[in-house]
Design a protein around this motif. Structure first.
Motif, PDB file in Angstrom:
ATOM      1  N   ARG A  41     -12.032  -3.562   1.447  1.00  7.80           N
ATOM      2  CA  ARG A  41     -11.934  -2.240   1.586  1.00  7.80           C
ATOM      3  C   ARG A  41     -11.184  -1.650   0.432  1.00  7.80           C
ATOM      4  O   ARG A  41     -10.210  -2.059  -0.096  1.00  7.80           O
ATOM      5  N   SER A  42     -11.896  -0.593  -0.382  1.00  9.89           N
ATOM      6  CA  SER A  42     -11.421   0.025  -1.423  1.00  9.89           C
ATOM      7  C   SER A  42     -10.861   1.242  -0.884  1.00  9.89           C
ATOM      8  O   SER A  42     -11.382   2.132  -0.013  1.00  9.89           O
ATOM      9  N   LEU A  43      -9.913   1.596  -1.913  1.00  9.45           N
ATOM     10  CA  LEU A  43      -8.877   2.993  -1.313  1.00  9.45           C
ATOM     11  C   LEU A  43      -8.264   3.258  -2.695  1.00  9.45           C
ATOM     12  O   LEU A  43      -7.913   2.512  -3.511  1.00  9.45           O
ATOM     13  N   GLU A  59     -13.271 -11.161  -0.891  1.00 10.36           N
ATOM     14  CA  GLU A  59     -14.237 -11.537   0.076  1.00 10.36           C
ATOM     15  C   GLU A  59     -14.262 -13.045   0.170  1.00 10.36           C
ATOM     16  O   GLU A  59     -14.365 -13.657   1.220  1.00 10.36           O
ATOM     17  N   GLU A  88       0.841  -1.235   0.053  1.00 19.63           N
ATOM     18  CA  GLU A  88       0.003   0.184  -0.006  1.00 19.63           C
ATOM     19  C   GLU A  88       1.055   1.312  -0.087  1.00 19.63           C
ATOM     20  O   GLU A  88       0.342   2.157  -0.608  1.00 19.63           O
ATOM     21  N   LEU A 133      -4.657   0.659   5.664  1.00 15.65           N
ATOM     22  CA  LEU A 133      -4.844  -0.912   5.652  1.00 15.65           C
ATOM     23  C   LEU A 133      -4.388  -1.236   7.148  1.00 15.65           C
ATOM     24  O   LEU A 133      -5.141  -1.887   7.964  1.00 15.65           O
ATOM     25  N   ARG A 145      -1.254  -4.712   2.909  1.00 15.59           N
ATOM     26  CA  ARG A 145      -0.852  -3.817   4.245  1.00 15.59           C
ATOM     27  C   ARG A 145       0.687  -3.809   4.491  1.00 15.59           C
ATOM     28  O   ARG A 145       1.620  -4.892   4.166  1.00 15.59           O
ATOM     29  N   TYR A 159     -11.962 -12.117   3.630  1.00 21.62           N
ATOM     30  CA  TYR A 159     -11.279 -10.679   4.040  1.00 21.62           C
ATOM     31  C   TYR A 159     -12.208  -9.579   3.783  1.00 21.62           C
ATOM     32  O   TYR A 159     -13.070  -9.922   2.772  1.00 21.62           O
ATOM     33  N   THR A 160     -12.322  -8.652   4.591  1.00 26.45           N
ATOM     34  CA  THR A 160     -13.154  -7.531   4.435  1.00 26.45           C
ATOM     35  C   THR A 160     -12.924  -6.819   3.215  1.00 26.45           C
ATOM     36  O   THR A 160     -11.664  -6.704   2.970  1.00 26.45           O
ATOM     37  N   GLY A 188      -6.288  -4.809   0.447  1.00 28.62           N
ATOM     38  CA  GLY A 188      -7.438  -3.642   0.145  1.00 28.62           C
ATOM     39  C   GLY A 188      -7.440  -3.715  -1.690  1.00 28.62           C
ATOM     40  O   GLY A 188      -6.480  -4.201  -2.284  1.00 28.62           O
ATOM     41  N   GLU A 228      -6.542  -0.056   9.779  1.00 31.76           N
ATOM     42  CA  GLU A 228      -7.876  -0.991  10.079  1.00 31.76           C
ATOM     43  C   GLU A 228      -7.897  -2.322  10.126  1.00 31.76           C
ATOM     44  O   GLU A 228      -8.653  -3.066  10.174  1.00 31.76           O
ATOM     45  N   LEU A 230      -6.487  -4.694   8.307  1.00 33.09           N
ATOM     46  CA  LEU A 230      -6.936  -5.336   7.005  1.00 33.09           C
ATOM     47  C   LEU A 230      -5.500  -5.770   6.537  1.00 33.09           C
ATOM     48  O   LEU A 230      -4.726  -5.018   6.157  1.00 33.09           O
TER      49      LEU A 230
END
Ligand code: GLV
Ligand code: MN
Ligand code: MN
Length: 417
Positions: A356-358, A349, A199, A204, A381, A353-354, A212, A207, A209
């Motif tokens: 998360r968009s960024l 998903e 990243e 990430l 991350r 994993y959750t 992402g 949060e 995670l």
């Protein structure tokens, strides 16, 4: 649908990723730090190592005319390839993961599929791009732009700090610059391009995670600024009569910071500066500095550029120096492809994993590939969000998660095909 059988087997894939990345990190131009600039002997060695790892997955490996190393694994029915990869060049005193993670994680993923006897219906290509950092030459994204067919031939005349042109460096690397067009690929060759990358920021981690999904990549421009004043004796020229190029450059740099601070969502960086003639008792007569300007909104970046050029012009007049600005690179911001991002999001998903968009503030090979095919990006991350720094690191668990998400993506594709 093919299930992820290797999930939970003590990070075997993640351990391999870290091991291969460590092997690549040993290939450096400097003994005590990682520096691997494009089209150098060390870049050739990194390509060779990546090539050997690619071959172990059953890939055919070649180097194209711009110096990208490319592995290809044929599919059982579809000639089109899902393209994976990132860059093998680094900044100076770099971290180990920026670039190599995007080459190594796909290789380990193909190793897993091979070990499990899974053949994909479509082809897979993994590319180690030759230049994304743009540290050696003024331009950047040389490998990915050559692939997309957007690298203007005159770019090959740009020189590094030692006066070696990209064309000359290519010859020394064993490639023929006259053949550069052969690196260009057709959109119909590909199903899309997915780039895995750390990243390089803190979201990430904040949060908790591991991965992402990237929505868009910021646009960027690079400039070289040359300030010409008058060299003179440090002891004899009164302060009021000087045309000190370094003081003028300093004022420009402060102005750049002020302008970028005053606008929302724009960042400007002066990372290189050279003062000549470069002696403690001589007033600087010539200063060159770099400027890197970025924003997720091209209009904001253009606005910042306009204000900065205006301020530089005013400073030149006030200080009676000449200032030349040259734009050496520009890339508009790009959005990731909705359909391919949905595929990648669903792989995240389905891997548990959750989602998360960024957005990405950093540049990536994917920006140039957007002119060739659909693009999507998986962020991983990294500790403290630190990058372009030897402290860059990821955990073995996150390396494992990365490979598992890639595996899920490939097997979903295979199930849909
Ligand atoms: C590459 O890391 C860039 O964003 O400059
Ligand atoms: Mn990178
Ligand atoms: Mn980088």
């Amino acid at each position: 649908m093919v299930s992820i059988e290797s999930k939970g087997t003590q990070n075997k894939a993640g351990t391999k990723v870290l091991k291969y990345i460590e092997m690549l990190a040993q290939i450096s131009q400097e003994d005590d730090k990682l520096t691997r600039l494009s089209l150098t002997e060390q870049h050739r060695q990194a390509n060779a190592l990546a090539g050997i790892l690619m071959q172990s997955t059953g890939m055919e490996v070649r180097t194209d005319a711009i110096g990208n190393v490319i592995g290809r694994l044929e599919g059982t029915s579809d000639k089109r390839a899902l393209l994976l990869g990132s860059h093998l060049d680094t900044v100076r005193d770099a971290g180990k993961f920026d670039g190599p993670l995007g080459v190594i994680a796909p290789i380990v993923c193909l190793e897993l599929l091979k070990a499990d006897g899974i053949a994909l219906p479509f082809a897979v290509e993994i590319i180690g791009f030759c230049d994304e950092e743009g540290v050696r030459f003024p331009s950047t994204l040389l490998g990915s732009r050559a692939l997309a067919g957007t690298l203007a031939p005159e770019v090959l005349e740009e020189c590094d700090g030692k006066g070696i042109s990209i064309a000359e460096a290519l010859k020394a690397f064993g490639q023929d610059p006259a053949e550069i067009d052969t690196a260009k690929r057709n959109p119909s060759d590909f199903l899309g391009f997915v780039e895995v990358h750390i990243e390089q920021g803190p979201v990430l981690e904040g949060e908790n995670l591991p991965v992402g999904l990237v929505t868009a990549i910021s646009g960027a421009a690079r400039y070289t600024v040359a300030v010409t004043g008058m060299a003179g004796h440090a002891g004899t020229v009164p302060m009021g009569l000087r045309k000190d190029a370094l003081v003028a450059a300093s004022e420009c740099i402060i102005a750049i910071e002020q302008i970028c601070l005053s606008l929302p969502d724009v960042v400007g960086t002066v990372g290189m500066i050279q003062s000549k003639p470069g002696a403690g008792n001589v007033i600087p007569g010539l200063v060159e500095f770099s400027l890197d300007l970025r924003s997720s909104k091209d209009t904001t970046r253009n606005d910042a550029e306009k204000q900065i050029l205006g301020a530089i012009n005013d400073i030149a007049k006030k200080r009676r120096v000449t200032i030349d600005t040259q734009k050496t690179y520009e890339a508009a911001g790009v959005n990731c492809d909705d359909w391919l991002s949905d595929q990648l999001g669903s792989a995240i998903e389905k891997s548990g994993y959750t989602l998360r968009s960024l957005p990405s503030g950093a540049g990536h090979d994917a920006m140039a590939l957007a002119d060739l095919t659909r693009i999507a990006m998986l962020f991983v991350r990294c500790a403290g969000g630190i990058s372009h720094n030897p402290a860059e690191s990821i955990t073995v668990e996150d390396a494992e998660a990365t490979v598992q998400v890639l595996r899920q993506l490939l097997t979903n594709f295979a199930a849909d095909a």
